[in-house]
Scaffold this motif. Structure first.
Motif, PDB file in Angstrom:
ATOM      1  N   PHE A   1      25.164  87.805  32.727  1.00 25.21           N
ATOM      2  CA  PHE A   1      25.652  86.449  33.622  1.00 25.21           C
ATOM      3  C   PHE A   1      24.848  86.679  34.546  1.00 25.21           C
ATOM      4  CE2 PHE A   1      29.756  86.380  32.403  1.00 25.21           C
ATOM      5  CZ  PHE A   1      30.195  87.127  31.001  1.00 25.21           C
ATOM      6  N   ASN A   2      23.543  85.570  34.243  1.00 22.46           N
ATOM      7  CA  ASN A   2      23.014  84.688  36.208  1.00 22.46           C
ATOM      8  C   ASN A   2      22.028  86.251  37.465  1.00 22.46           C
ATOM      9  OD1 ASN A   2      24.528  82.803  35.340  1.00 22.46           O
ATOM     10  ND2 ASN A   2      22.684  81.710  36.688  1.00 22.46           N
ATOM     11  N   TRP A   3      21.607  87.114  36.417  1.00 22.01           N
ATOM     12  CA  TRP A   3      20.464  87.771  37.472  1.00 22.01           C
ATOM     13  C   TRP A   3      19.355  87.073  38.245  1.00 22.01           C
ATOM     14  CZ3 TRP A   3      19.154  92.188  33.939  1.00 22.01           C
ATOM     15  CH2 TRP A   3      20.217  92.929  32.800  1.00 22.01           C
TER      16      TRP A   3
ATOM     17  N   TYR B   1      23.205  90.879  41.191  1.00 23.41           N
ATOM     18  CA  TYR B   1      21.742  91.536  41.870  1.00 23.41           C
ATOM     19  C   TYR B   1      20.860  91.915  40.978  1.00 23.41           C
ATOM     20  CZ  TYR B   1      17.594  92.431  45.607  1.00 23.41           C
ATOM     21  OH  TYR B   1      16.943  92.439  45.818  1.00 23.41           O
ATOM     22  N   ILE B   2      19.209  91.693  40.698  1.00 20.63           N
ATOM     23  CA  ILE B   2      18.967  91.678  39.415  1.00 20.63           C
ATOM     24  C   ILE B   2      18.568  93.613  39.453  1.00 20.63           C
ATOM     25  CG2 ILE B   2      16.593  91.722  40.712  1.00 20.63           C
ATOM     26  CD1 ILE B   2      16.707  91.106  37.127  1.00 20.63           C
TER      27      ILE B   2
ATOM     28  N   GLU C   1      19.780  98.633  36.830  1.00 20.83           N
ATOM     29  CA  GLU C   1      20.396  99.765  36.924  1.00 20.83           C
ATOM     30  C   GLU C   1      21.088 100.800  35.773  1.00 20.83           C
ATOM     31  OE1 GLU C   1      20.611 102.728  37.977  1.00 20.83           O
ATOM     32  OE2 GLU C   1      19.305 102.705  40.334  1.00 20.83           O
ATOM     33  N   ALA C   2      21.874  98.904  34.978  1.00 23.27           N
ATOM     34  CA  ALA C   2      22.520  99.164  34.185  1.00 23.27           C
ATOM     35  C   ALA C   2      22.315  98.894  32.925  1.00 23.27           C
ATOM     36  CB  ALA C   2      23.616  97.874  34.042  1.00 23.27           C
ATOM     37  N   VAL C   3      21.039  98.168  32.927  1.00 20.28           N
ATOM     38  CA  VAL C   3      20.160  98.903  31.922  1.00 20.28           C
ATOM     39  C   VAL C   3      19.058 100.201  31.575  1.00 20.28           C
ATOM     40  CG1 VAL C   3      17.536  97.779  30.560  1.00 20.28           C
ATOM     41  CG2 VAL C   3      19.298  95.913  32.428  1.00 20.28           C
TER      42      VAL C   3
END
Ligand code: NAD
Length: 356
Positions: free
Chosen positions: A211-213, A262-263, A268-270
């Motif tokens: 969602f819009n990084w 925020y990218i 971090e999630a990736v």
């Protein structure tokens, strides 16, 4: 650094080799940075460009130099792809045409890039028993159910009618002549194909719907490091307007809603998975925004999703992840980067328009 990280079960992370396709783009560059700085993994960075990851590749004395290799190749037509996927433990596919202005103006390229060109990646992963993390999009949900309710319906405020859930929300696209949906539709079909490869052939996969990084190195600034007639994604458009001291262009009244992240939080999630005046020191404009029709801004065939708000249940449960950076902070750091990187070049381009 590397040895400090543990997996979700608390065990030290074993080094693996990752084939990252589209590694030279916005998300790929941040993911490569993170993988080099904080994990022991090796990366085959596949892309046609490497400007955004040059700082990770040169000089060869960098501490991770033996863990990242750049492979300049176009996945449309390069027989080296299968070999790279085969040599890797995991493939991450980020390659795509993914700027909204292209969806209705270059629908064929959009469909080929997001569906046809991804087919061999899925096939090679499936045939070689390799796990695939494929980047799809939140566009896949299309419009919310609530957008079809009467304008004055109180149900429009009910999250049941607009929060987007991975396993429950339908994908609602506009008519075929609204070519904007070519992107979402191509992404949907590749998602379905990956899902089917999982169901029928045992492909191990994760599909990511960003969602819009937002952050440094997103997209390009038209006429500076991208085509002058190009239209990047929304925050890059806004920062271009701000840098040129033009009002922000609000497409069709600017009523569509998005969720920005925020990218660095997203990365971090990736891995498991501003405001401007303050930055530039310049006074704000008398008319900070102007209205523009989507037809004028994007061309014929544009359409839009009304609202994009994700349900967080699954990602909380599976990864225990939540973003940390506020909208204020992510705007400040991103727009500070845009200002630092582009302000001088834009001033020159404005004072000498024929040279760019
Ligand atoms: P990006 O355009 O910055 O990066 C994509 C990269 O893929 C580019 O470097 C490009 O050169 C490369 N590429 C494209 N076609 C290729 C080909 N045929 N062969 C080799 N390389 C090729 O985009 P991004 O923002 O990093 O997005 C990555 C993925 O995430 C895309 O699939 C996009 O659809 C998805 N996504 C991103 C966002 C976001 O907020 N950034 C939102 C939704 C979905």
């Amino acid at each position: 650094m590397a040895s400090g990280r543990v997996d979700l079960d608390g065990n030290p992370i074993k080094p693996m080799t990752i084939c990252m396709i589209g590694a030279g783009g916005f998300i790929g560059s941040h993911l490569c940075e993170k993988l080099m700085a904080e994990t022991p993994h090796k990366v085959f960075a596949v892309d046609v460009y490497n400007d955004k990851i040059k700082h990770l590749l040169e000089p060869s004395s960098l501490q991770w130099a033996d863990r990242i290799q750049f492979h300049r190749l176009n996945i449309k037509n390069d027989s080296r792809l299968e070999g790279l996927i085969r040599m890797a433990d995991l493939t991450i596919n980020l390659a795509a045409i993914c700027t909204p202005a292209d969806y209705n103006t270059r629908p064929l390229d959009t469909i080929y890039s997001n569906f046809i060109d991804a087919l061999p990646v899925v096939k090679y992963c499936s045939e070689n028993g390799k796990r695939l993390i494929h980047f799809s999009t939140c566009e896949i949900y299309g419009k919310t159910i609530g957008s079809f309710l009467p304008k004055d319906s109180p149900l429009r405020q009910d999250p049941e009618y607009y929060v987007l859930k991975e396993d429950a929300s339908p994908c609602i696209f506009g008519p075929i002549e609204k070519q904007r949906w070519s992107y979402a539709c191509a992404k949907q079909l590749i998602e379905r194909l990956i899902y089917a490869e999982g169901a029928e052939n045992g492909l191990e996969f994760t599909i990511v719907r960003p969602f819009n990084w937002i952050g440094p190195r997103m997209d390009f600034i038209p006429g500076i490091d991208g085509p002058s007639e190009g239209v990047p994604r929304v925050l890059a458009c806004f920062s271009n307007n701000l840098l040129r001291r033009e009002p922000l262009k609000l497409v069709d009244g600017g009523e569509s809603q998005r969720t920005f992240i925020y990218i660095k939080d997203a990365i971090e999630a990736v891995l498991l998975m501003i405001v401007y005046t303050k930055v530039s020191g310049e006074p704000s404009l008398d008319s900070p925004t102007i209205d523009i029709s989507s037809k004028e801004f994007y061309g014929e065939g544009y359409d839009d999703s009304d609202k994009r708000i994700p349900d967080m249940t699954i990602i909380n449960k599976q990864l225990g992840w939540n973003p940390k950076t506020s909208l204020w902070d992510l705007l400040e750091s991103t727009l500070t980067y845009q200002h630092r990187t582009y302000a001088e070049a834009i001033k020159k381009a404005i004072s000498n328009p024929t040279a760019s």
